[in-house]
Design an enzyme around this catalytic site. Structure first.
Site, PDB file in Angstrom:
ATOM      1  N   PRO A  11       0.793  -1.226   0.000  1.00  0.00           N
ATOM      2  CA  PRO A  11       0.000   0.000   0.000  1.00  0.00           C
ATOM      3  C   PRO A  11       0.828   1.280   0.000  1.00  0.00           C
ATOM      4  O   PRO A  11       1.885   1.351   0.630  1.00  0.00           O
ATOM      5  CB  PRO A  11      -0.829  -0.103   1.282  1.00  0.00           C
ATOM      6  N   ASN A  12       0.306   2.243  -0.718  1.00  0.00           N
ATOM      7  CA  ASN A  12       0.848   3.615  -0.815  1.00  0.00           C
ATOM      8  C   ASN A  12       2.084   3.734  -1.691  1.00  0.00           C
ATOM      9  O   ASN A  12       2.530   4.850  -1.976  1.00  0.00           O
ATOM     10  CB  ASN A  12       1.121   4.214   0.583  1.00  0.00           C
ATOM     11  N   ARG A  19       5.037  10.880  -2.493  1.00  0.00           N
ATOM     12  CA  ARG A  19       4.809  10.493  -1.107  1.00  0.00           C
ATOM     13  C   ARG A  19       6.082  10.718  -0.277  1.00  0.00           C
ATOM     14  O   ARG A  19       7.081  10.036  -0.489  1.00  0.00           O
ATOM     15  CB  ARG A  19       4.446   9.007  -1.078  1.00  0.00           C
ATOM     16  N   TYR A  24      11.288   8.713   0.987  1.00  0.00           N
ATOM     17  CA  TYR A  24      11.258   7.668  -0.042  1.00  0.00           C
ATOM     18  C   TYR A  24      11.897   8.069  -1.369  1.00  0.00           C
ATOM     19  O   TYR A  24      12.010   7.239  -2.273  1.00  0.00           O
ATOM     20  CB  TYR A  24       9.807   7.218  -0.257  1.00  0.00           C
ATOM     21  N   ASN A  74       8.124  -5.586  -1.411  1.00  0.00           N
ATOM     22  CA  ASN A  74       8.101  -4.478  -0.450  1.00  0.00           C
ATOM     23  C   ASN A  74       6.665  -4.439   0.073  1.00  0.00           C
ATOM     24  O   ASN A  74       5.783  -3.877  -0.572  1.00  0.00           O
ATOM     25  CB  ASN A  74       8.472  -3.156  -1.112  1.00  0.00           C
ATOM     26  N   ALA A  77       3.418  -0.980   4.610  1.00  0.00           N
ATOM     27  CA  ALA A  77       2.900  -1.019   5.987  1.00  0.00           C
ATOM     28  C   ALA A  77       2.478  -2.425   6.419  1.00  0.00           C
ATOM     29  O   ALA A  77       2.508  -2.746   7.617  1.00  0.00           O
ATOM     30  CB  ALA A  77       1.733  -0.056   6.120  1.00  0.00           C
ATOM     31  N   GLU A  98      12.978  -9.519   0.671  1.00  0.00           N
ATOM     32  CA  GLU A  98      12.193  -8.392   1.184  1.00  0.00           C
ATOM     33  C   GLU A  98      12.999  -7.116   1.021  1.00  0.00           C
ATOM     34  O   GLU A  98      14.193  -7.096   1.334  1.00  0.00           O
ATOM     35  CB  GLU A  98      11.891  -8.638   2.666  1.00  0.00           C
ATOM     36  N   HIS A 100      12.951  -2.759   1.621  1.00  0.00           N
ATOM     37  CA  HIS A 100      12.359  -1.509   2.118  1.00  0.00           C
ATOM     38  C   HIS A 100      13.233  -0.365   1.656  1.00  0.00           C
ATOM     39  O   HIS A 100      14.463  -0.416   1.814  1.00  0.00           O
ATOM     40  CB  HIS A 100      12.277  -1.495   3.645  1.00  0.00           C
ATOM     41  N   ARG A 107      13.645   4.020  12.150  1.00  0.00           N
ATOM     42  CA  ARG A 107      12.452   4.864  12.180  1.00  0.00           C
ATOM     43  C   ARG A 107      11.615   4.574  13.440  1.00  0.00           C
ATOM     44  O   ARG A 107      12.137   4.093  14.425  1.00  0.00           O
ATOM     45  CB  ARG A 107      11.660   4.654  10.881  1.00  0.00           C
ATOM     46  N   ARG A 111       7.815   0.260  13.277  1.00  0.00           N
ATOM     47  CA  ARG A 111       8.304  -0.237  11.981  1.00  0.00           C
ATOM     48  C   ARG A 111       9.465  -1.229  12.133  1.00  0.00           C
ATOM     49  O   ARG A 111       9.913  -1.814  11.160  1.00  0.00           O
ATOM     50  CB  ARG A 111       8.779   0.924  11.109  1.00  0.00           C
TER      51      ARG A 111
END
Ligand code: DQA
Length: 145
Positions: A11-12, A19, A24, A74, A77, A98, A100, A107, A111
């Protein structure tokens, strides 16, 4: 199994580029897809997808068992919340990497934990979108070995 890698974005990530660019970066998701296609080159085929829906990601992971030699994910969230995505990945027998964009360990505390990390064969954090390219190379290596 076909030489095919599935890249999944949670998502996002469709709003990458606009964003929180301070976290990012300025690259958009189509920019990331292009970099992944360059990285896979002639090795095989790349299937690049994004969804804001947990169940859609779960279904794609289930389907990939018969069609893809590896998954680069990725989970965004959902990394921090989704037992369902972890369960789906646990049924996927080939390699999982995976990625990120940000360093989730530097962070907010919520997270720091990723369910997906319990299954991933390799984890890349905090390298920006270059982490996707590294992830594709790592998957090719894992699939080949
Ligand atoms: C992210 C980190 C997650 O914590 C966040 O929810 C995202 C993106 C990353 O790529 O840095 O959406 O997965």
């Amino acid at each position: 199994m076909p030489k095919s890698i599935l890249v999944l974005n949670g998502p996002n990530l469709n709003l990458l580029g606009t964003r929180q660019p301070e976290i990012y970066g300025a690259d958009t998701l189509p920019d990331v897809e292009r970099k992944c296609r360059d990285a896979i080159g002639e090795w095989g085929t790349l299937d690049f997808r994004q969804s804001n829906y947990e169940g859609e990601l779960v279904t794609w992971i289930q389907e990939a068992r018969d069609t893809h030699a590896g998954i680069l994910i990725n989970p965004a969230a959902y990394s921090h919340t989704s037992v369902a995505i972890l369960d789906a990945l646990n049924m996927f027998e080939a390699s999982v990497v995976e990625v990120h964009i940000s360093d989730i360990h530097q962070r907010e505390e919520f997270r720091h934990f990723s369910y997906v990390s319990q299954r991933a064969d390799h984890i890349i954090v905090g390298k920006g979108v270059a982490g996707y390219v590294e992830g594709i190379h790592k998957l090719i290596q894992l699939i080949g070995s």
